[in-house]
Motif scaffolding. Structure first.
Motif, mmCIF file in Angstrom:
data_model
loop_
_atom_site.group_PDB
_atom_site.id
_atom_site.type_symbol
_atom_site.label_atom_id
_atom_site.label_comp_id
_atom_site.label_asym_id
_atom_site.label_seq_id
_atom_site.Cartn_x
_atom_site.Cartn_y
_atom_site.Cartn_z
ATOM 1 N N GLU A 1 0.720 -1.136 -0.093
ATOM 2 C CA GLU A 1 -0.168 -0.037 0.024
ATOM 3 C C GLU A 1 0.854 1.218 -0.175
ATOM 4 O O GLU A 1 0.556 2.283 -0.664
ATOM 5 C CB GLU A 1 -0.770 -0.054 1.244
ATOM 6 C CG GLU A 1 -1.859 1.139 1.212
ATOM 7 C CD GLU A 1 -3.050 1.190 2.281
ATOM 8 O OE1 GLU A 1 -2.928 0.379 3.086
ATOM 9 O OE2 GLU A 1 -3.752 2.343 2.670
ATOM 10 N N ALA B 1 1.661 4.159 -3.122
ATOM 11 C CA ALA B 1 1.476 5.636 -3.195
ATOM 12 C C ALA B 1 2.901 6.429 -3.296
ATOM 13 O O ALA B 1 2.828 7.668 -3.243
ATOM 14 C CB ALA B 1 0.866 6.076 -1.556
ATOM 15 N N THR C 1 0.169 8.136 3.470
ATOM 16 C CA THR C 1 0.145 6.725 3.724
ATOM 17 C C THR C 1 0.884 5.899 4.381
ATOM 18 O O THR C 1 0.793 5.337 5.159
ATOM 19 C CB THR C 1 0.203 6.173 2.268
ATOM 20 O OG1 THR C 1 -0.656 6.884 1.359
ATOM 21 C CG2 THR C 1 -0.034 4.730 2.223
#
Lengths: 389, 389
Positions: A249, A253, A262
Motif C-alpha cells: 500500500e 503511494a 500513506t
C-alpha cells in the motif's frame, strides 16, 4: 547504467574486475537499511548518532558512505537507503547523490522485514524485474573487489530465480552470529561458487560453533540478501500477509501526493520482525535460497572489541586511537580510545582498556567486557538518564 | 586569643579537651605552607587548582580549610598562610578570616625552607617569643582532638626551647615517607609523651621500612614542626646563612611600604631547599629536636590510591565517587571516580580503576599505578601539553 560506472575513471580503482557482463546486473538495485542504534557502541553510537554515521575504522569515511561506495561501483546511482526520519539530514550529507525517491524515511523503527519489504515493494512498482541487493549500512568489508565479485555472483544467481545470501567464511567460532549450512552446488552462469542453502541456523553455543567451523559446511549469516524483488514479495506475502499488504500500500503511494499520508498511516501498524524469519528461512525451506560464500573479511562492528580488531594499534604504545584531534598519553597501557572531544586523555597501567570519551558521557571498560555495554545502556535508560542515550 | 576560641560555642566540638593552660599556647601561631601542586593527583590537582583547594575526603571542606580549622581551635585567628601568588583569590575565598598581613604570597615556589623561614622571620619581627607551628595545607588528619592534644604537647615542649616535630605512628612499612628515630623520653610539663629525636632518616627501602615498623622506635616524618621562631631562625642562620639573611630582609620590610618591592627583589634569589635539610636535621644533630608521637591517623593524600583509602566506597558497587553531581553507572567495577563534570560515567568490568574526569583532561589508571601519574604529567609537560597541567 553499469557502463557509466566502469568507464568512470574515478571508480576504476573500485571496479578493477570487469563485472559488467554479469547476468542480471542491468536490473540490479542496491538497498541500504540504515537502522539500529548500535547500543554496544555507546556512548559513541547513540540514538542521535548511530553507528553507521561514524568512521569506526579510521578510513576517513563513515560506515554508510563506505557501504554506498561499495554498491555504487556495481549499481551506479541505483541505490536506495531506508533509515529513520531523525537521520535524514545526516544521511543526505553523507550521500549527496542519493535521490529523493530513493530516500525512505521510517517514522519509527520496524525491524528489517518492514524496511527491506518496503524497499522491495517500491522497486517492484517501478520495475517488477528488478533484482535488489540489501546490505546493512554499518558493516566493515574488505577487500572491496572480493565483495563486489561475490555480489556479482549473487546477482547472477538471483537472476535464475533465487533469493541469494552472501555467507561469510568463518574465521573463528563466533557465537554472536547466525550460521548458514551450505547445500549442493548449483550450476549458474556467472556464479561458479553458488550453492543451495540447506538451512539457516540460530546463533550457536560455543561448542556447536566450533563444530560448525570445523566442518567447513557453515558460513556466517551476514544478513546480505540479493533477490528478485518479486520473489522477496512472494515469500513475504505467504509468511506475513499483513506486513506485505502494508508495504505494498505504501509502495503504490510512493512518489505520489499520497506518499506522506500513506506512510504516516500505515507504517506504525506494521509488524516488527526480521527479514530472516519473514522471508529467508521459509524461502530456504521451500528450496528458493542460494548462497555465495564470501571470502572477504567482514565485521559488523558489534562492540568496541571489534573496533580494536579493525584498527590495529599503530603506535608502539599499543593503544588504538580513534578521533579527530586525539591527545592521548599512555604508559603501560593497551586497548582502544575513541574520543569525540579535544581533551587530553592519560592512560596508565591499564591493559585491554576501552575508553570512549564524548562531551556528555564517558565509558571505561575492557575489550573483554565490550558486550556488556548494552546492559549499561539499558540500566541508564531504566534510571532515566535518557539524555545521553 | 585562645579564650576566644574555647568559649566560642561553634568550636566546642573541635576543642572538646580544654588545652588552654598548655604552657606556651598563648605565644602559639599556626603557619600553613600551601605550596605544591600535587602532581600525582593530576588532572584533579594542577597548577591552577592544587591539591589543598580540593575536598578530597568528601567532608565538604577543602583540605586547606580543614587545616585552618584544626589550627584555629588552638591558635584562634593567629594563623599565617604561605602560598603562591596565583592562589591568593582561592585561599582568601576559603579562609575569609585570614588577615592580610598573615597572607604571604610567594612570587615563585622556593621549597619549604624559604616558606617556613620567612614565616618564622615575620613572626619574630612581630614578637620574638612566638612559638610557630607549621602544618602543610594538604594533609588529612583525624580525629582532630588527638591532633590538637599532640600539638599542645608540642607547644609545651617547644616552650622549653626545642624544635618539636609530631611523628606519626606507622600503620604499615611505607617507603614514601622519611622516618624519625625516637630517643630518650623527656620530662616536660604538659607533654607527657615528649621524646628526644635520635635521628631523621630518609625514605627507606621496603625491608628497612619493615624493620623500622617492627622495632616500634620509628615514626613517620609528617613534616610538622612546632618551635620557637627564634630557634628556627638560629638554625637556619647556621646552616643556610644566605637564605636566612634573605627572609630576614623581607620580614623587616613586611607590613611597610617596602614590602612588595623587597619581596619581589629578594625572594627569587632564595635557595630552594627543604626545611628538613636546612633546619630539622642539623638541629637534631645538635640535640635541639624533640618529637611527640601522634596517635591520630594521617594521610598526605599523595595519590589516588590514598583517595580510595580515605573514602571507603559507600555503594554496594565498590566504587568511591567524589564529585559535586556524579552520575556514575558501574557493573563489575571497583575503584575511584573523581569527577569535575556533569557527564555520565559508565564503568564496566574494571577493577581497582581510577578515573579522574575534568573538563579538559581525563585520567584512567589503577590504584596500583597511582604513583605513576607523576611521570604522565612530566611527559605531558615535555610534549608541550602545558594547558592541562
Amino acid at each position: 547504467m553499469l557502463s557509466g560506472v566502469t568507464t568512470d575513471p574515478e571508480l576504476d580503482g573500485l571496479a578493477a574486475v570487469d563485472l559488467s557482463d554479469t547476468p542480471g546486473l542491468d536490473r540490479f538495485y542496491g538497498v541500504i537499511p540504515a537502522g539500529g542504534v548500535g547500543t554496544r557502541l555507546w556512548p559513541l553510537s547513540r540514538a542521535a548518532a548511530p553507528k553507521f554515521l561514524h568512521d569506526l575504522t579510521g578510513s576517513g569515511q563513515t560506515l554508510i558512505r563506505a557501504t554506498y561506495d561499495r554498491l555504487a561501483a556495481l549499481a551506479g546511482d541505483r541505490v536506495m537507503v531506508v533509515t529513520g526520519e531523525a537521520h535524514e539530514g545526516a544521511v543526505r550529507e553523507q550521500l549527496p547523490d542519493l535521490a529523493s525517491e530513493d530516500t525512505v524515511l521510517e517514522p519509527e523503527p520496524k525491524d528489517s522485514a518492514a524496511a527491506i519489504g518496503l524497499a522491495a515493494a517500491i522497486l517492484f512498482e517501478r520495475d517488477p524485474e528488478t533484482i535488489m541487493g540489501s546490505f546493512a549500512a554499518d558493516q566493515v568489508i574488505g577487500p572491496v573487489e572480493e565483495f563486489q565479485e561475490a555480489v556479482a555472483e549473487a546477482v547472477a544467481t538471483a537472476a535464475t530465480g533465487k533469493i541469494v545470501t552472501i555467507g561469510i567464511k568463518p574465521t573463528h567460532p563466533a557465537t554472536g552470529f547466525g550460521y548458514i549450512r551450505q547445500g549442493e552446488a548449483l550450476t549458474v552462469k556467472g556464479a561458479p561458487h553458488a550453492k543451495d542453502v540447506a538451512a539457516f541456523v540460530e546463533k550457536p553455543a560455543e561448542d556447536v560453533a566450533k563444530e560448525y567451523v570445523a566442518s567447513g559446511e557453515y558460513l556466517w549469516n551476514a544478513g546480505m540478501f540479493v533477490a528478485p524483488v518479486s520473489l522477496m514479495l512472494h515469500h513475504l506475502a505467504i509468511n506475513e500477509p499483513e506486513l506485505h499488504a502494508g508495504v505494498v500500500e505504501i509502495a503504490k503511494a510512493w512518489g505520489t501526493p499520497a506518499q506522506a499520508e500513506t506512510m504516516a498511516r500505515v507504517w506504525p501498524g506494521l509488524k516488527k520482525t526480521a527479514v530472516d524469519y519473514a522471508v529467508a528461512e521459509p524461502a530456504a525451506a521451500a528450496g528458493d535460497v542460494a548462497v555465495i560464500p564470501g571470502g572477504f573479511t567482514w565485521d559488523d562492528v558489534g562492540d568496541f572489541a571489534a573496533i580494536a580488531r579493525l584498527n590495529p594499534a599503530k603506535r608502539a604504545s599499543g593503544i588504538t586511537v580513534i578521533g579527530e584531534t586525539p591527545r592521548v598519553y599512555s604508559s603501560k597501557a593497551s586497548g582502544v580510545v575513541v574520543t569525540d572531544t579535544a581533551r587530553v586523555i592519560a592512560l596508565i597501567g591499564v591493559e585491554d582498556i576501552v575508553v570512549v570519551d564524548t562531551p556528555d558521557a564517558l565509558l571505561v571498560t575492557t575489550t573483554e567486557h565490550a558486550q556488556s555495554v548494552k546492559q549499561a545502556v539499558e540500566s541508564l535508560k531504566a534510571h532515566g538518564d535518557d539524555d545521553v542515550l
